[in-house]
Write a protein that holds these residues in place. Structure first.
Motif, PDB file in Angstrom:
ATOM      1  N   GLN A  29       1.343  -4.005 -11.655  1.00 15.76           N
ATOM      2  CA  GLN A  29       0.058  -4.341 -11.051  1.00 15.76           C
ATOM      3  C   GLN A  29       0.149  -5.663 -10.313  1.00 15.76           C
ATOM      4  O   GLN A  29       1.137  -6.395 -10.432  1.00 15.76           O
ATOM      5  N   ASN A  30      -0.884  -5.932  -9.539  1.00  9.98           N
ATOM      6  CA  ASN A  30      -0.981  -7.217  -8.847  1.00  9.98           C
ATOM      7  C   ASN A  30      -1.823  -8.169  -9.669  1.00  9.98           C
ATOM      8  O   ASN A  30      -2.795  -7.765 -10.317  1.00  9.98           O
ATOM      9  N   LEU A  31      -1.434  -9.439  -9.681  1.00 10.96           N
ATOM     10  CA  LEU A  31      -2.152 -10.471 -10.410  1.00 10.96           C
ATOM     11  C   LEU A  31      -2.224 -11.726  -9.548  1.00 10.96           C
ATOM     12  O   LEU A  31      -1.538 -11.844  -8.532  1.00 10.96           O
ATOM     13  N   SER A  32      -3.061 -12.656  -9.961  1.00  9.80           N
ATOM     14  CA  SER A  32      -3.154 -13.907  -9.212  1.00  9.80           C
ATOM     15  C   SER A  32      -1.951 -14.806  -9.473  1.00  9.80           C
ATOM     16  O   SER A  32      -1.576 -15.615  -8.624  1.00  9.80           O
ATOM     17  N   ALA A  33      -1.344 -14.676 -10.654  1.00 12.65           N
ATOM     18  CA  ALA A  33      -0.197 -15.525 -10.978  1.00 12.65           C
ATOM     19  C   ALA A  33       0.616 -14.892 -12.106  1.00 12.65           C
ATOM     20  O   ALA A  33       0.111 -14.051 -12.858  1.00 12.65           O
ATOM     21  N   VAL A  34       1.875 -15.310 -12.183  1.00 11.42           N
ATOM     22  CA  VAL A  34       2.746 -14.937 -13.309  1.00 11.42           C
ATOM     23  C   VAL A  34       3.474 -16.201 -13.745  1.00 11.42           C
ATOM     24  O   VAL A  34       3.589 -17.170 -12.991  1.00 11.42           O
ATOM     25  N   THR A  35       3.972 -16.196 -14.957  1.00 12.69           N
ATOM     26  CA  THR A  35       4.634 -17.393 -15.479  1.00 12.69           C
ATOM     27  C   THR A  35       6.019 -17.586 -14.866  1.00 12.69           C
ATOM     28  O   THR A  35       6.745 -16.616 -14.604  1.00 12.69           O
ATOM     29  N   ALA A  36       6.367 -18.858 -14.656  1.00  9.29           N
ATOM     30  CA  ALA A  36       7.709 -19.191 -14.158  1.00  9.29           C
ATOM     31  C   ALA A  36       8.732 -19.196 -15.282  1.00  9.29           C
ATOM     32  O   ALA A  36       9.903 -19.514 -15.050  1.00  9.29           O
ATOM     33  N   ALA A  37       8.323 -18.828 -16.493  1.00  7.09           N
ATOM     34  CA  ALA A  37       9.310 -18.653 -17.557  1.00  7.09           C
ATOM     35  C   ALA A  37      10.273 -17.536 -17.203  1.00  7.09           C
ATOM     36  O   ALA A  37      11.409 -17.496 -17.683  1.00  7.09           O
ATOM     37  N   ILE A  94       1.378 -18.909  -2.747  1.00  8.75           N
ATOM     38  CA  ILE A  94       2.012 -17.681  -2.255  1.00  8.75           C
ATOM     39  C   ILE A  94       0.943 -16.671  -1.834  1.00  8.75           C
ATOM     40  O   ILE A  94       1.030 -16.046  -0.776  1.00  8.75           O
ATOM     41  N   ARG A  95      -0.085 -16.537  -2.655  1.00 10.50           N
ATOM     42  CA  ARG A  95      -1.181 -15.608  -2.317  1.00 10.50           C
ATOM     43  C   ARG A  95      -1.962 -16.101  -1.101  1.00 10.50           C
ATOM     44  O   ARG A  95      -2.453 -15.310  -0.298  1.00 10.50           O
ATOM     45  N   GLU A  96      -2.077 -17.409  -0.969  1.00 11.30           N
ATOM     46  CA  GLU A  96      -2.783 -17.985   0.176  1.00 11.30           C
ATOM     47  C   GLU A  96      -2.080 -17.594   1.483  1.00 11.30           C
ATOM     48  O   GLU A  96      -2.729 -17.482   2.530  1.00 11.30           O
ATOM     49  N   LYS A  97      -0.776 -17.383   1.419  1.00 13.87           N
ATOM     50  CA  LYS A  97       0.000 -16.971   2.595  1.00 13.87           C
ATOM     51  C   LYS A  97      -0.109 -15.468   2.859  1.00 13.87           C
ATOM     52  O   LYS A  97       0.454 -14.966   3.835  1.00 13.87           O
ATOM     53  N   GLY A  98      -0.814 -14.765   1.979  1.00 19.87           N
ATOM     54  CA  GLY A  98      -1.013 -13.333   2.193  1.00 19.87           C
ATOM     55  C   GLY A  98      -0.072 -12.427   1.435  1.00 19.87           C
ATOM     56  O   GLY A  98      -0.113 -11.203   1.588  1.00 19.87           O
ATOM     57  N   TYR A  99       0.789 -12.999   0.591  1.00 20.53           N
ATOM     58  CA  TYR A  99       1.709 -12.174  -0.196  1.00 20.53           C
ATOM     59  C   TYR A  99       1.038 -11.671  -1.477  1.00 20.53           C
ATOM     60  O   TYR A  99       0.086 -12.276  -1.976  1.00 20.53           O
ATOM     61  N   LEU A 100       1.591 -10.596  -2.012  1.00 20.31           N
ATOM     62  CA  LEU A 100       1.164 -10.086  -3.314  1.00 20.31           C
ATOM     63  C   LEU A 100       2.021 -10.707  -4.416  1.00 20.31           C
ATOM     64  O   LEU A 100       3.195 -10.988  -4.219  1.00 20.31           O
ATOM     65  N   VAL A 101       1.402 -10.889  -5.586  1.00 21.51           N
ATOM     66  CA  VAL A 101       2.138 -11.258  -6.794  1.00 21.51           C
ATOM     67  C   VAL A 101       2.157 -10.014  -7.682  1.00 21.51           C
ATOM     68  O   VAL A 101       1.106  -9.413  -7.932  1.00 21.51           O
ATOM     69  N   SER A 116      -6.187  -3.547  -6.130  1.00 22.51           N
ATOM     70  CA  SER A 116      -4.833  -3.908  -6.568  1.00 22.51           C
ATOM     71  C   SER A 116      -3.914  -2.752  -6.191  1.00 22.51           C
ATOM     72  O   SER A 116      -3.834  -1.751  -6.910  1.00 22.51           O
ATOM     73  N   PRO A 117      -3.231  -2.832  -5.031  1.00 15.29           N
ATOM     74  CA  PRO A 117      -2.457  -1.679  -4.554  1.00 15.29           C
ATOM     75  C   PRO A 117      -1.383  -1.205  -5.519  1.00 15.29           C
ATOM     76  O   PRO A 117      -1.157   0.002  -5.653  1.00 15.29           O
ATOM     77  N   ASP A 118      -0.728  -2.134  -6.217  1.00 16.33           N
ATOM     78  CA  ASP A 118       0.315  -1.707  -7.158  1.00 16.33           C
ATOM     79  C   ASP A 118      -0.267  -1.072  -8.407  1.00 16.33           C
ATOM     80  O   ASP A 118       0.294  -0.117  -8.941  1.00 16.33           O
ATOM     81  N   MET A 119      -1.396  -1.570  -8.866  1.00 18.18           N
ATOM     82  CA  MET A 119      -2.036  -0.942 -10.025  1.00 18.18           C
ATOM     83  C   MET A 119      -2.538   0.452  -9.664  1.00 18.18           C
ATOM     84  O   MET A 119      -2.484   1.371 -10.482  1.00 18.18           O
ATOM     85  N   PHE A 120      -3.003   0.628  -8.420  1.00 13.47           N
ATOM     86  CA  PHE A 120      -3.484   1.939  -7.975  1.00 13.47           C
ATOM     87  C   PHE A 120      -2.348   2.963  -7.975  1.00 13.47           C
ATOM     88  O   PHE A 120      -2.578   4.149  -8.237  1.00 13.47           O
ATOM     89  N   LEU A 121      -1.125   2.523  -7.703  1.00 18.35           N
ATOM     90  CA  LEU A 121       0.014   3.438  -7.755  1.00 18.35           C
ATOM     91  C   LEU A 121       0.495   3.678  -9.187  1.00 18.35           C
ATOM     92  O   LEU A 121       1.297   4.569  -9.426  1.00 18.35           O
ATOM     93  N   SER A 122       0.011   2.873 -10.122  1.00 15.91           N
ATOM     94  CA  SER A 122       0.376   3.037 -11.536  1.00 15.91           C
ATOM     95  C   SER A 122      -0.659   3.843 -12.306  1.00 15.91           C
ATOM     96  O   SER A 122      -0.367   4.373 -13.380  1.00 15.91           O
ATOM     97  N   GLN A 123      -1.873   3.915 -11.756  1.00 12.08           N
ATOM     98  CA  GLN A 123      -2.972   4.559 -12.484  1.00 12.08           C
ATOM     99  C   GLN A 123      -4.135   4.726 -11.498  1.00 12.08           C
ATOM    100  O   GLN A 123      -4.442   3.799 -10.742  1.00 12.08           O
ATOM    101  N   ASN A 124      -4.786   5.861 -11.518  1.00 13.18           N
ATOM    102  CA  ASN A 124      -5.949   6.055 -10.642  1.00 13.18           C
ATOM    103  C   ASN A 124      -7.147   5.332 -11.243  1.00 13.18           C
ATOM    104  O   ASN A 124      -8.058   5.929 -11.793  1.00 13.18           O
ATOM    105  N   TYR A 125      -7.118   4.001 -11.120  1.00 16.43           N
ATOM    106  CA  TYR A 125      -8.179   3.226 -11.756  1.00 16.43           C
ATOM    107  C   TYR A 125      -9.467   3.229 -10.934  1.00 16.43           C
ATOM    108  O   TYR A 125     -10.529   2.861 -11.435  1.00 16.43           O
ATOM    109  N   LEU A 126      -9.407   3.665  -9.672  1.00 14.80           N
ATOM    110  CA  LEU A 126     -10.626   3.702  -8.851  1.00 14.80           C
ATOM    111  C   LEU A 126     -11.589   4.750  -9.400  1.00 14.80           C
ATOM    112  O   LEU A 126     -12.758   4.472  -9.655  1.00 14.80           O
ATOM    113  N   CYS A 127     -11.126   5.950  -9.530  1.00 11.86           N
ATOM    114  CA  CYS A 127     -11.785   7.089 -10.174  1.00 11.86           C
ATOM    115  C   CYS A 127     -13.297   7.131  -9.948  1.00 11.86           C
ATOM    116  O   CYS A 127     -13.766   7.588  -8.917  1.00 11.86           O
TER     117      CYS A 127
END
Length: 843
Positions: A731-739, A771-778, A445-456
Motif C-alpha cells: 500500500q501507499n503511506l505518507s512515510a516509512v521508517t528508515a530502519a 519525497i511525496r512533495e515531489k510527487g512520488y509515492l511511498v 492509494s493506487p497500490d492498496m487498490f491493486l492489493s484489495q478492492n477497498y473502494l467497493c
C-alpha cells in the motif's frame, strides 16, 4: 451496424492524413500548455491511431457495399475553433460568449468554407448495393465569403478582448482588496507578536506547573483512574458525571447546579450503548432526524443537482431485504435520483410483486424483468441501459444506503464538479439491523487498490466513463465491480477520484453472503485475479498476480528489470554482536545477489569491534567507512550515500535481522518503478508482533496533544488480520521508517537527503514528506520481513539529555510540517484515533 441496418448508415469521423495529424498535434500541445492536462480524446487518437479512409473504402468495395464520401470541417476552420474553445476553457471565458461564436459558424458554415479541402472529417453514406447519386443534390459553393469569415474572426477577437477587459478590471479590484488585506495583516501581525509573548509567558508557567509535585501526583491519579475506571464502563460514566457536577458547583454555584446538571444527565448516552465504541461513534457523528430535514432543504438549493442513477440487479432476493434496500433509496434526502432495477428471471413470486408495487408508487423507480438470469454483470448492464443520470451508483439488492448518502455525494460535487469517481466508508448490517465492522478507508492509494478492492461501497461513477469502457464484463462475475473500477481509474487522473470519510453504505451481513465470509463466493477471488492480470497487461507492466497473505488480498509481484546493484548502508557503533547478527542474516538469507554492504562506523571504541572489521574486510560484498563525528543519523547516512556509486540505496539499522530471503527483491520491485520514491518493509519484534507496518502522521499517544507520527499496528501479532488487513497489504503511506528503507539514489539526491537538523528522531518522516512533495509515492510492502530489536545501539530516550533533544526535534518537525500533519494523513482516516497505533475508532 451494416448487417443490422435495413438500408444504409451514415458514418462520420476524422480519418488519418498528414494535415489532420499536424492539426491535432498543435491543438493537443496548446491544450496541454494552457491547462496542464492531457486532452483525453486527442491522446486516445495518438495512442490508438486514426482510421485510414483507404482501408475503409477497400473493405466496403470488397464486401459489395455501395458508398459515397463527403468532405467536411475544413482543417483551418477546425483548428481555429478548437484553439479558441481551449483558450476559453483555460481562461474562463463565459460559455454564452463561446456559444455565440459557434452559433454564427453553424449558421454560415458553407459560406465559411467548411467543405474546402483539406478537411478534418469525412462523412460516408454506406448502403447495401448501389446507392442513388446525391452529388448533384449536394452541390455546394466552395468559395469563402470573406466578409463572413472576417466577421467570425471579429467575433472571436471581441470575445477574447472583452474577457481581457473584464479580467483587467477584476485585477484592479483585487489589487485594492489585497492592499486592504495587507493593512489588515499588519495589524494582525502586531497582535500575533503580542500573543506570542503572552504564549511564552504561559508556556513558562505551564512548564513550572508540569514540573510541580502536584502535577506529577495528578498524572499518577489520572493513570490510576484509567486503570480502575476504564472508558465505556458504568462506573466510569458515574465518575465522569460526578466530576461534571463538581465543576458546575465550583465554577457557577449551587443555584445553577441542578438545572444544568439535569440537562447534561439526560443528554448523556445510555449505559448500554457505551459498551460498543462504534455505537458511540454513530451517535456522535451521524445526523439525527431533525438534521436530515435540514439536509433535505439544503439539497434543494444546491447549484449543481446531477441526476444519480442507482443500479441494482435483483435475483430471488428475500422480501425483507429487498424492501429495506428500496426504502433506503426512497429515504434519501437528496431527491434527484432514479433507481434502475433489473430482475434476472427470479422464480420467487414475491420479487415481481414487490418491484411492481414500488414502480407504481414511485415514478423514479424503473423496473425491467428478464426472462432468465444473465448473471451479476449481465443483469447490471441491463440496469445500466435504463440509466439516464450523469452519475451511476452501485447498490446490491440486499444492502442499504445511509439516508444522507447521495446528499454527501452531491455536496462534494458542488465543491468539486470535476470529480469522476467518488467512494465512501462502509459498514455491515446484520439481520437484526445492528451495524458493525466499520471500514474507515484511506484516500486514493493506487497500490492498496491493486492489493484489495477497498473502494467497493459506496461507489459513484460518471456514467459517460462507464459507457466508454463498455460497462460490466460477464466473464468477471463475482468481481465485476473490481474489473470495472480498474478499467475506469486507468482513464482518469487521480485528482478526479475522491473519498468521503463517512459511512454511506451498509453491507448486509447474512449467512451465505460475501459480507459474511469470503468463502461464500470463491469464484470471486479467481475473477479478481483475472481482472488484475488484464489491468496490468493493458498497462504493459511485467508482473504476476499472486494471492495475498490473507484471503481477499492480492500481491502484484513486479518483474525486476535488469540486475541493478544495491548499496545497503548500516550505521553502527560497537555492540558488535548486534551488527554481526545483522550482516550474517543478509549474507546467508538474501536471494538477490547484486548488493554491497556499507558499514559506516561512528566512533567505535571496543577492541572486539575492530577485530570483527578485520575479519570481514576482505569480503568483496562488504565495505567499511569511518564517520568520526558525534552521532547524527541524518549526517551519517548522507555521508555514506556520497561515498557510493550504485543506482539503489537501502538504509538499514544494525539492530535488524533478515527473515524472508526475498526481502531485497520485494523492495527493489517497487523502488524501480519511476513513480515510487521510497519503499519500506514490515519489521517485527522478536516475539513476532509488529514493530513497523508503515508510519501514520499525527499519532501522538497523548490525549489532547498534537503529534508527529507513529507506527501502524504496533504490537499486533503478525498472525492477526489487523484493521482490514492493512499490515499485510502492499500500500501507499505518507512515510516509512528508515530502519529499513530503499530508494533510488537519484530520488535521495533530488530531495537533498536527510535533514541534518534531525539527528535522531523523525528524519525518515521528514525525508518521506519531501519525497511525496515531489510527487512520488511511498510504498510499504509486507513481503520484506525483518526483525527489529529497536534502539539496541543507542538505547531509548530515557535520560533528561535525550528527552530534551527529542522534544527539540518534535518542535522542529512540527514547525516544518505541522500544517501537513494537522491536515490529516491521507492514508489514514479522520474517524480513527490519533491516541493509539491500533486503528481503533476515535470517540
Amino acid at each position: 451496424m451494416l448487417k443490422l441496418s435495413k438500408n444504409f448508415i451514415i458514418l462520420g469521423a476524422p480519418f488519418y492524413s498528414k494535415e489532420v495529424e499536424e492539426a491535432e498535434a498543435e491543438v493537443r500541445n496548446f491544450f496541454s500548455k494552457s491547462t496542464g492536462k492531457h486532452h483525453i480524446y486527442l491522446e486516445e487518437h495518438v495512442k490508438n491511431g486514426l482510421p485510414s479512409h483507404n482501408e475503409l473504402e477497400t473493405f466496403l468495395n470488397k464486401n459489395g457495399y455501395g458508398f459515397q464520401c463527403y468532405e467536411t470541417n475544413n482543417i483551418s476552420n477546425w483548428l481555429l475553433l478548437q484553439l479558441f474553445t481551449f483558450y476559453a476553457y483555460a481562461h474562463g471565458i463565459p460559455p454564452q460568449d463561446v456559444a455565440r461564436v459557434y452559433k454564427y459558424y453553424n449558421e454560415n458554415f458553407i459560406e465559411l468554407g467548411d467543405f474546402l479541402q483539406p478537411t478534418y472529417r469525412k462523412i460516408y453514406l454506406i448502403g447495401k448495393g448501389k446507392l442513388p447519386s446525391l452529388k448533384s443534390k449536394l452541390e455546394i459553393n466552395k468559395n469563402i465569403d470573406l466578409l463572413k469569415y472576417h466577421k467570425l474572426l471579429s467575433l472571436i477577437f471581441n470575445c477574447i478582448g472583452n474577457h481581457n477587459v473584464r479580467e483587467d478590471n477584476h485585477i484592479k479590484n483585487l489589487n485594492k482588496i489585497i492592499n486592504d488585506l495587507n493593512n489588515h495583516i499588519q495589524l494582525k501581525e502586531k497582535k500575533i507578536f503580542e500573543k506570542d509573548n503572552h504564549i511564552k509567558n504561559l508556556e513558562s508557567t505551564l512548564s513550572n506547573i508540569q514540573n510541580s509535585i502536584t502535577w506529577q501526583l495528578l498524572k499518577k491519579y489520572q493513570g490510576l483512574i484509567e486503570k480502575i475506571l476504564p472508558l465505556g464502563t458504568k462506573r466510569r460514566h458515574i465518575y465522569d458525571l460526578a466530576l461534571i457536577g463538581l465543576r458546575i458547583i465550583i465554577n457557577e454555584g449551587w443555584s445553577v447546579f441542578w438545572p444544568k446538571f439535569k440537562k447534561i444527565l439526560f443528554q448523556k448516552i445510555p449505559f448500554s450503548k457505551l459498551k460498543d465504541p462504534y455505537r458511540i461513534w454513530i451517535l456522535k457523528n451521524e445526523p439525527p432526524r431533525e438534521k436530515l430535514e435540514e439536509y433535505k432543504k439544503e439539497a434543494l438549493s444546491f447549484k449543481y443537482r446531477p441526476k444519480i442513477s442507482i443500479i441494482t440487479p435483483v435475483w430471488n432476493t428475500d422480501k425483507r431485504w429487498l424492501r429495506k434496500c428500496i426504502e433506503s433509496v426512497l429515504n434519501q434526502v437528496y431527491d434527484n435520483w432514479e433507481l434502475c432495477i433489473v430482475d434476472g428471471g427470479s422464480n420467487k413470486s414475491h420479487v415481481k410483486k414487490i418491484l411492481d408495487e414500488y414502480a407504481k408508487k414511485e415514478s423514479r423507480i424503473k423496473v425491467k424483468f428478464l426472462p432468465e438470469n444473465e448473471g451479476i454483470a449481465g443483469n447490471s448492464n441491463k440496469a445500466l441501459s435504463l440509466a439516464t443520470g450523469e452519475f451511476v451508483c452501485l447498490l446490491d439488492h440486499d444492502d442499504e444506503l445511509a439516508p444522507f448518502a447521495l446528499y454527501e455525494v452531491v455536496k462534494l460535487l458542488n465543491e468539486k464538479p470535476h470529480l469522476d469517481f467518488i467512494y465512501s466508508d462502509e459498514d455491515k448490517i446484520d439481520e437484526k439491523g445492528k451495524r458493525k465492522d466499520p471500514f474507515f478507508k484511506p484516500d486514493w492509494s493506487p497500490d492498496m487498490f491493486l492489493s484489495q478492492n477497498y473502494l467497493c461501497h459506496l461507489s459513484i461513477i460518471r456514467k459517460e466513463l462507464v459507457d466508454k469502457v463498455g460497462g460490466f464484463r460477464e466473464e468477471y462475475d463475482g468481481s465485476q465491480d473490481y474489473d470495472l473500477f480498474l478499467r475506469i481509474v486507468e482513464l482518469i487522473d487521480e485528482k478526479r477520484i475522491a473519498h468521503i470519510p463517512k459511512i454511506l453504505y451498509h453491507w448486509r451481513l447474512i449467512r451465505g453472503s460475501a459480507a459474511a465470509t469470503v468463502s461464500a463466493k470463491p469464484y470471486a477471488l479467481m475473477t479478481a485475479r483475472k481482472a488484475l492480470k488484464d489491468a496490468l497487461a493493458r498497462k504493459k507492466i511485467k508482473s504476476e498476480v499472486l494471492d495475498g497473505l490473507f484471503p481477499s488480498s492480492y500481491r502484484i509481484k513486479y518483474k525486476i528489470l535488469e540486475n541493478p546493484k544495491i548499496s545497503i548502508i548500516i550505521p553502527t557503533k560497537d555492540k558488535v554482536n548486534i551488527l554481526k547478527n545483522c550482516v550474517n542474516s543478509i549474507l546467508e538469507k538474501t536471494n538477490y545477489k547484486n548488493y554491497e554492504i556499507i558499514i559506516i562506523d561512528n566512533q567505535s571504541k571496543e577492541e572486539k569491534t575492530f577485530k570483527y572489521y578485520d575479519r570481514i574486510k576482505y569480503n568483496s560484498k562488504i565495505k567499511i567507512l569511518k564517520y568520526n563525528k558525534p552521532f547524527n543519523f541524518s549526517a551519517i547516512n548522507n555521508y555514506a550515500v556520497s561515498q557510493v556509486d550504485t543506482e539503489y540505496i537501502l538504509f538499514l539499522n544494525n539492530d535488524t535481522e533478515v527473515i524472508s530471503g526475498e526481502w531485497l527483491k520485494a523492495m527493489l520491485e517497487h523502488a524501480q518503478r519511476k513513480e515510487v520514491g521510497a519503499v519500506g518493509a514490515k519489521l517485527l519484534y522478536p516475539d513476532n508482533t509488529i514493530q513497523h507496518a508503515g508510519v501514520i502522521l499525527g499519532i501522538t499517544g497523548t490525549p489532547g496533544q498534537k503529534g508527529v507520527a507513529g507506527h501502524s499496528h504496533k504490537y499486533l501479532s503478525d498472525r492477526e488480520y489487523g484493521f482490514f488487513l492493512r499490515p499485510h497489504l502492499i500500500q501507499n503511506l505518507s512515510a516509512v521508517t528508515a530502519a529499513c528503507m530503499m530508494m533510488r539514489k537519484e530520488v535521495f539526491l533530488e530531495v537533498n537527503g536527510f535533514d541534518e537538523n534531525l539527528k535522531v528522531a523523525f528524519n525518515d518522516v521528514d525525508l518521506c514528506l519531501r519525497i511525496r512533495e515531489k510527487g512520488y509515492l511511498v510504498v510499504y510492502t509486507p513481503y520484506a520481513n525483518l526483525y527489529h530489536y529497536e534502539s539496541l545501539t543507542r538505547g531509548y530516550e530515557d535520560n533528561p539529555e535525550k528527552q530534551a533533544r527529542f522534544l527539540k526535534e518534535v518542535q522542529y518537525i512540527r514547525q516544518k510540517w505541522g500544517y501537513v500533519i494537522d491536515k490529516g494523513d491521507p492514508y489514514y482516516n479522520p474517524n480513527l484515533t490519533l491516541e493509539k497505533e491500533d486503528f481503533s475508532i476515535k470517540i
